[in-house]
Write an enzyme that holds these catalytic residues in place. Structure first.
Site, PDB file in Angstrom:
ATOM      1  N   ARG A  82      -0.335  -7.699 -26.431  1.00 32.94           N
ATOM      2  CA  ARG A  82      -1.152  -7.084 -27.484  1.00 32.94           C
ATOM      3  C   ARG A  82      -1.348  -8.101 -28.594  1.00 32.94           C
ATOM      4  O   ARG A  82      -0.376  -8.725 -29.035  1.00 32.94           O
ATOM      5  CB  ARG A  82      -0.409  -5.851 -28.014  1.00 32.94           C
ATOM      6  CG  ARG A  82      -1.208  -5.026 -28.988  1.00 32.94           C
ATOM      7  CD  ARG A  82      -0.364  -3.940 -29.642  1.00 32.94           C
ATOM      8  NE  ARG A  82       0.205  -4.395 -30.900  1.00 32.94           N
ATOM      9  CZ  ARG A  82       0.698  -3.593 -31.849  1.00 32.94           C
ATOM     10  NH1 ARG A  82       0.715  -2.291 -31.662  1.00 32.94           N
ATOM     11  NH2 ARG A  82       1.191  -4.074 -32.964  1.00 32.94           N
ATOM     12  N   TYR A 117      -2.164  -4.106 -40.239  1.00 30.88           N
ATOM     13  CA  TYR A 117      -1.256  -3.448 -39.302  1.00 30.88           C
ATOM     14  C   TYR A 117      -0.855  -4.433 -38.199  1.00 30.88           C
ATOM     15  O   TYR A 117      -1.690  -5.150 -37.655  1.00 30.88           O
ATOM     16  CB  TYR A 117      -1.910  -2.207 -38.653  1.00 30.88           C
ATOM     17  CG  TYR A 117      -1.121  -1.801 -37.457  1.00 30.88           C
ATOM     18  CD1 TYR A 117       0.087  -1.138 -37.616  1.00 30.88           C
ATOM     19  CD2 TYR A 117      -1.499  -2.218 -36.180  1.00 30.88           C
ATOM     20  CE1 TYR A 117       0.895  -0.865 -36.528  1.00 30.88           C
ATOM     21  CE2 TYR A 117      -0.700  -1.938 -35.089  1.00 30.88           C
ATOM     22  CZ  TYR A 117       0.495  -1.267 -35.275  1.00 30.88           C
ATOM     23  OH  TYR A 117       1.310  -1.022 -34.197  1.00 30.88           O
ATOM     24  N   ASP A 142      -4.523  -2.848 -30.774  1.00 29.79           N
ATOM     25  CA  ASP A 142      -4.271  -1.544 -31.407  1.00 29.79           C
ATOM     26  C   ASP A 142      -5.112  -1.422 -32.672  1.00 29.79           C
ATOM     27  O   ASP A 142      -4.915  -2.164 -33.637  1.00 29.79           O
ATOM     28  CB  ASP A 142      -2.774  -1.430 -31.748  1.00 29.79           C
ATOM     29  CG  ASP A 142      -2.352  -0.008 -32.100  1.00 29.79           C
ATOM     30  OD1 ASP A 142      -3.247   0.838 -32.335  1.00 29.79           O
ATOM     31  OD2 ASP A 142      -1.131   0.247 -32.136  1.00 29.79           O
ATOM     32  N   HIS A 163      -5.154   1.291 -34.401  1.00 30.71           N
ATOM     33  CA  HIS A 163      -4.260   2.089 -35.254  1.00 30.71           C
ATOM     34  C   HIS A 163      -5.005   3.131 -36.091  1.00 30.71           C
ATOM     35  O   HIS A 163      -4.819   3.211 -37.306  1.00 30.71           O
ATOM     36  CB  HIS A 163      -3.360   1.186 -36.121  1.00 30.71           C
ATOM     37  CG  HIS A 163      -1.960   1.712 -36.243  1.00 30.71           C
ATOM     38  ND1 HIS A 163      -1.562   2.493 -37.292  1.00 30.71           N
ATOM     39  CD2 HIS A 163      -0.884   1.607 -35.430  1.00 30.71           C
ATOM     40  CE1 HIS A 163      -0.277   2.824 -37.121  1.00 30.71           C
ATOM     41  NE2 HIS A 163       0.153   2.309 -35.993  1.00 30.71           N
ATOM     42  N   GLU A 214      -6.590   0.510 -28.288  1.00 31.40           N
ATOM     43  CA  GLU A 214      -5.659   1.612 -28.559  1.00 31.40           C
ATOM     44  C   GLU A 214      -6.015   2.359 -29.839  1.00 31.40           C
ATOM     45  O   GLU A 214      -6.390   1.730 -30.839  1.00 31.40           O
ATOM     46  CB  GLU A 214      -4.252   1.020 -28.669  1.00 31.40           C
ATOM     47  CG  GLU A 214      -3.177   2.014 -29.054  1.00 31.40           C
ATOM     48  CD  GLU A 214      -1.802   1.356 -29.083  1.00 31.40           C
ATOM     49  OE1 GLU A 214      -1.620   0.309 -28.413  1.00 31.40           O
ATOM     50  OE2 GLU A 214      -0.912   1.875 -29.776  1.00 31.40           O
ATOM     51  N   GLU A 270       0.083   8.094 -29.065  1.00 26.65           N
ATOM     52  CA  GLU A 270       1.468   7.850 -29.493  1.00 26.65           C
ATOM     53  C   GLU A 270       1.936   8.856 -30.536  1.00 26.65           C
ATOM     54  O   GLU A 270       3.129   9.041 -30.698  1.00 26.65           O
ATOM     55  CB  GLU A 270       1.655   6.405 -29.980  1.00 26.65           C
ATOM     56  CG  GLU A 270       0.906   6.068 -31.246  1.00 26.65           C
ATOM     57  CD  GLU A 270       1.072   4.607 -31.663  1.00 26.65           C
ATOM     58  OE1 GLU A 270       0.897   3.721 -30.813  1.00 26.65           O
ATOM     59  OE2 GLU A 270       1.382   4.366 -32.836  1.00 26.65           O
ATOM     60  N   ARG A 290      -0.638   7.748 -24.197  1.00 26.79           N
ATOM     61  CA  ARG A 290       0.493   7.030 -24.806  1.00 26.79           C
ATOM     62  C   ARG A 290       1.604   7.932 -25.330  1.00 26.79           C
ATOM     63  O   ARG A 290       2.515   7.473 -26.029  1.00 26.79           O
ATOM     64  CB  ARG A 290      -0.031   6.134 -25.932  1.00 26.79           C
ATOM     65  CG  ARG A 290      -0.661   4.899 -25.324  1.00 26.79           C
ATOM     66  CD  ARG A 290      -1.086   3.867 -26.293  1.00 26.79           C
ATOM     67  NE  ARG A 290      -0.176   3.512 -27.336  1.00 26.79           N
ATOM     68  CZ  ARG A 290       0.937   2.803 -27.193  1.00 26.79           C
ATOM     69  NH1 ARG A 290       1.300   2.376 -25.993  1.00 26.79           N
ATOM     70  NH2 ARG A 290       1.682   2.515 -28.238  1.00 26.79           N
ATOM     71  N   HIS A 318       4.313   4.827 -25.360  1.00 30.61           N
ATOM     72  CA  HIS A 318       4.671   4.146 -26.612  1.00 30.61           C
ATOM     73  C   HIS A 318       6.072   3.545 -26.469  1.00 30.61           C
ATOM     74  O   HIS A 318       6.971   4.183 -25.939  1.00 30.61           O
ATOM     75  CB  HIS A 318       4.657   5.206 -27.717  1.00 30.61           C
ATOM     76  CG  HIS A 318       4.731   4.695 -29.100  1.00 30.61           C
ATOM     77  ND1 HIS A 318       5.111   5.505 -30.150  1.00 30.61           N
ATOM     78  CD2 HIS A 318       4.475   3.484 -29.640  1.00 30.61           C
ATOM     79  CE1 HIS A 318       5.074   4.818 -31.276  1.00 30.61           C
ATOM     80  NE2 HIS A 318       4.690   3.594 -30.998  1.00 30.61           N
ATOM     81  N   ASP A 372      10.807   1.869 -33.039  1.00 30.51           N
ATOM     82  CA  ASP A 372      11.322   3.153 -33.528  1.00 30.51           C
ATOM     83  C   ASP A 372      11.640   4.130 -32.392  1.00 30.51           C
ATOM     84  O   ASP A 372      12.156   5.214 -32.642  1.00 30.51           O
ATOM     85  CB  ASP A 372      10.377   3.792 -34.557  1.00 30.51           C
ATOM     86  CG  ASP A 372       8.910   3.759 -34.158  1.00 30.51           C
ATOM     87  OD1 ASP A 372       8.366   2.656 -33.963  1.00 30.51           O
ATOM     88  OD2 ASP A 372       8.316   4.833 -34.042  1.00 30.51           O
ATOM     89  N   GLU A 420       4.805  -0.166 -23.149  1.00 24.34           N
ATOM     90  CA  GLU A 420       4.925  -1.041 -24.324  1.00 24.34           C
ATOM     91  C   GLU A 420       6.365  -1.526 -24.455  1.00 24.34           C
ATOM     92  O   GLU A 420       7.312  -0.751 -24.290  1.00 24.34           O
ATOM     93  CB  GLU A 420       4.520  -0.259 -25.582  1.00 24.34           C
ATOM     94  CG  GLU A 420       4.531  -1.093 -26.858  1.00 24.34           C
ATOM     95  CD  GLU A 420       4.058  -0.279 -28.077  1.00 24.34           C
ATOM     96  OE1 GLU A 420       4.091   0.962 -28.018  1.00 24.34           O
ATOM     97  OE2 GLU A 420       3.656  -0.902 -29.070  1.00 24.34           O
ATOM     98  N   TRP A 478      -3.257   5.236 -41.910  1.00 25.86           N
ATOM     99  CA  TRP A 478      -2.540   3.965 -41.738  1.00 25.86           C
ATOM    100  C   TRP A 478      -2.468   3.609 -40.271  1.00 25.86           C
ATOM    101  O   TRP A 478      -2.240   4.442 -39.430  1.00 25.86           O
ATOM    102  CB  TRP A 478      -1.098   4.061 -42.296  1.00 25.86           C
ATOM    103  CG  TRP A 478      -0.370   2.817 -41.967  1.00 25.86           C
ATOM    104  CD1 TRP A 478      -0.532   1.581 -42.512  1.00 25.86           C
ATOM    105  CD2 TRP A 478       0.640   2.670 -40.948  1.00 25.86           C
ATOM    106  NE1 TRP A 478       0.305   0.680 -41.915  1.00 25.86           N
ATOM    107  CE2 TRP A 478       1.024   1.308 -40.947  1.00 25.86           C
ATOM    108  CE3 TRP A 478       1.243   3.553 -40.045  1.00 25.86           C
ATOM    109  CZ2 TRP A 478       1.982   0.811 -40.081  1.00 25.86           C
ATOM    110  CZ3 TRP A 478       2.192   3.069 -39.181  1.00 25.86           C
ATOM    111  CH2 TRP A 478       2.571   1.710 -39.200  1.00 25.86           C
TER     112      TRP A 478
HETATM  113  O1  EZ4 Z   1       2.866   2.211 -35.728  1.00 23.30           O
HETATM  114  O2  EZ4 Z   1       5.781   2.980 -33.847  1.00 23.30           O
HETATM  115  O3  EZ4 Z   1       1.595   0.786 -30.732  1.00 23.30           O
HETATM  116  N1  EZ4 Z   1       2.460   0.824 -31.533  1.00 23.30           N
HETATM  117  C1  EZ4 Z   1       2.349   1.329 -32.757  1.00 23.30           C
HETATM  118  C2  EZ4 Z   1       3.594   1.338 -33.612  1.00 23.30           C
HETATM  119  C3  EZ4 Z   1       3.594   2.507 -34.575  1.00 23.30           C
HETATM  120  C4  EZ4 Z   1       5.009   2.823 -34.988  1.00 23.30           C
HETATM  121  C5  EZ4 Z   1       5.059   4.071 -35.872  1.00 23.30           C
HETATM  122  O4  EZ4 Z   1       6.368   4.522 -36.023  1.00 23.30           O
HETATM  123  O5  EZ4 Z   1       1.276   1.739 -33.137  1.00 23.30           O
HETATM  124  O6  EZ4 Z   1       3.721   0.131 -34.299  1.00 23.30           O
HETATM  125 CO    CO Z   2      -0.076   2.013 -31.527  1.00 25.78          CO
END
Ligand code: EZ4
Ligand code: CO
Length: 406
Positions: A151, A163, A214, A216, A240, A266, A287, A316, A320, A343, A406
């Site tokens: 990615r 991001y 991504d 996002h 994504e 996700e 995802r 995903h 986290d 991922e 975000w």
């Molecule tokens: O922003 O897991 O594809 N991965 C992502 C991550 C998410 C975080 C949010 O907790 O978009 O970086």
């Molecule tokens: Co993502």
């Protein structure tokens, strides 16, 4: 073999080996215990309270093999359905029960889900850079590490943060201590930049490596349609989260304009978040994660439903998601026919020490290993020295101050 067991207790372990994780440990009268992940980035303690106050008392005395009935009891039985807090808590229970089932039957969880359908799970990693040149360097470094899919994210010129791109040379970790950081967003700057960046990345790395990106959740459907169209010459594996996905029919518009494959989900916590996307064939990769989607039990069903519509999985796997979720995703991914890609954002060494695990990466693929259950443990002594620290995901504003996704 005596297979009749009862759940005798359950505890929540919160620890912060560089970032926060919520782990559920379920114990049985057979001495076997299982681990589940209940981490919800930036909202961890809500899941802890949900588990401790509302879920754990209902588990005592139940048969840990009853994964379907316990899942239904916690989902339908709560009356209040869905939502990331509820589903992460249910997910933690479900995964811990599958771990117990595998340990009791002395077999890896993938054998309980259909057995191995492939040798390993193709993974993609994260490459990033403050500009296109350093993003290209990062993609090349990850190819050298053996990744077959990468990615790529780069700093958007004119924006102070982007991001997926860390400040400084630490690896990227979106949640930060203190109150939520604020970042700026400009769709115009991003849409001018992203296709040019991929033109250069593709030229630099050749056509063999899979490239992913991504967005996002930052665009509207028509903007995403334009981006997908402009990215077509660079042959992305996927684009994504092009748009926030509450409006499922918005994807019809994207889909009608571009053949760039689309991945989303996700932040979904139920198949109902995605069923229009799937049955209309508006996406290519789902995802949803094991933890936020309510566990292995519903994700297996979601994957099977998706298979009918040619939709594959792309679970995903950011940092986290704890090593327990990574293991669960690999066991499920190994077993299902419509696995797409997983991922892989590696955890820190400290996280890996708190959660010793059997899964491993080799030459572009990950393997869940052959330990009974999920093959992940927790070093509670070490975890106990690393207390929870409040952290938040950032928020984003447009250049005029309007709050945006975000
Ligand atoms: O922003 O897991 O594809 N991965 C992502 C991550 C998410 C975080 C949010 O907790 O978009 O970086
Ligand atoms: Co993502």
């Amino acid at each position: 073999m005596e297979l009749s067991m009862k759940i005798t207790g359950a505890r929540v372990i919160v620890t912060c080996p560089d970032r926060n994780f919520v782990t559920l440990r379920i114990e049985t009268d057979a001495g076997i215990y299982g681990l589940g992940d209940g981490t919800l980035n930036g909202r961890e303690m809500a899941v802890v309270a949900y588990l401790e106050e509302h879920v754990i008392p209902c588990l005592i005395g139940r048969d840990p093999f009853s994964t379907e009935d316990i899942w239904q009891y916690l989902y339908r039985g709560a009356y209040w359905r869905r939502g990331p807090v509820t589903m992460s808590a249910i997910g933690a229970v479900d995964v811990a029960l599958w771990d117990i089932k595998g340990k009791a039957l002395k077999t890896p969880v993938y054998n309980l889900l259909g057995g191995a359908s492939r040798q390993g799970c193709l993974v993609y990693c994260h490459a990033n850079g403050s500009d296109t040149a350093s993003a290209i360097d990062s993609v090349k470094k990850h190819i050298d590490l053996g990744y077959l899919a990468v990615r790529a994210q780069a700093g958007v010129p004119g924006l102070s943060s982007s991001y997926g791109v860390p400040k400084g040379n630490k690896s990227y970790e979106p949640a930060e201590r203190g109150l939520p950081a604020e970042s700026l967003w400009s769709t115009e700057k991003y849409l001018r930049f992203a296709p040019r960046m991929f033109e250069e990345v593709r030229k630099a790395v050749g056509e063999e490596v899979h490239l992913l990106h991504d967005v996002h959740h930052r665009l509207t459907p028509i903007e995403a349609a334009r981006l997908g169209k402009e990215l077509e010459p660079y042959d992305l594996f996927w684009m994504e989260d092009p748009v926030p996905a509450e409006l499922q029919e918005g994807f019809a518009l994207i889909r009608s304009h571009t053949t760039t494959p689309i991945a989303t989900g996700e932040v979904f916590n139920s198949l109902h978040d995605a069923h229009e996307l799937i049955r209309n064939q508006w996406i290519d990769y789902l995802r949803m994660t094991i933890v936020h989607g309510g566990g292995i039990t519903p994700l297996k069903k979601a994957a099977d439903f998706a298979a009918v519509y040619h939709v594959k999985t792309g679970f995903h796997g950011a940092t986290d998601l704890s090593p327990v979720t990574m293991a669960a995703a690999l066991h499920l991914g190994l077993a299902i026919n419509n696995f797409g890609i997983q991922e892989h954002m590696p955890h820190t060494d400290l996280t890996d020490r708190v959660f010793p695990h059997a899964y491993r990466f080799h030459a572009g693929y990950m393997y869940p290993g052959d330990e009974p259950g999920l093959g992940v443990d927790i070093d509670e002594a070490l975890a106990g020295t690393l207390p929870y620290q409040r952290a938040y995901l950032p928020v984003a504003r447009k250049l005029d101050g309007t709050l945006t996704d975000w």
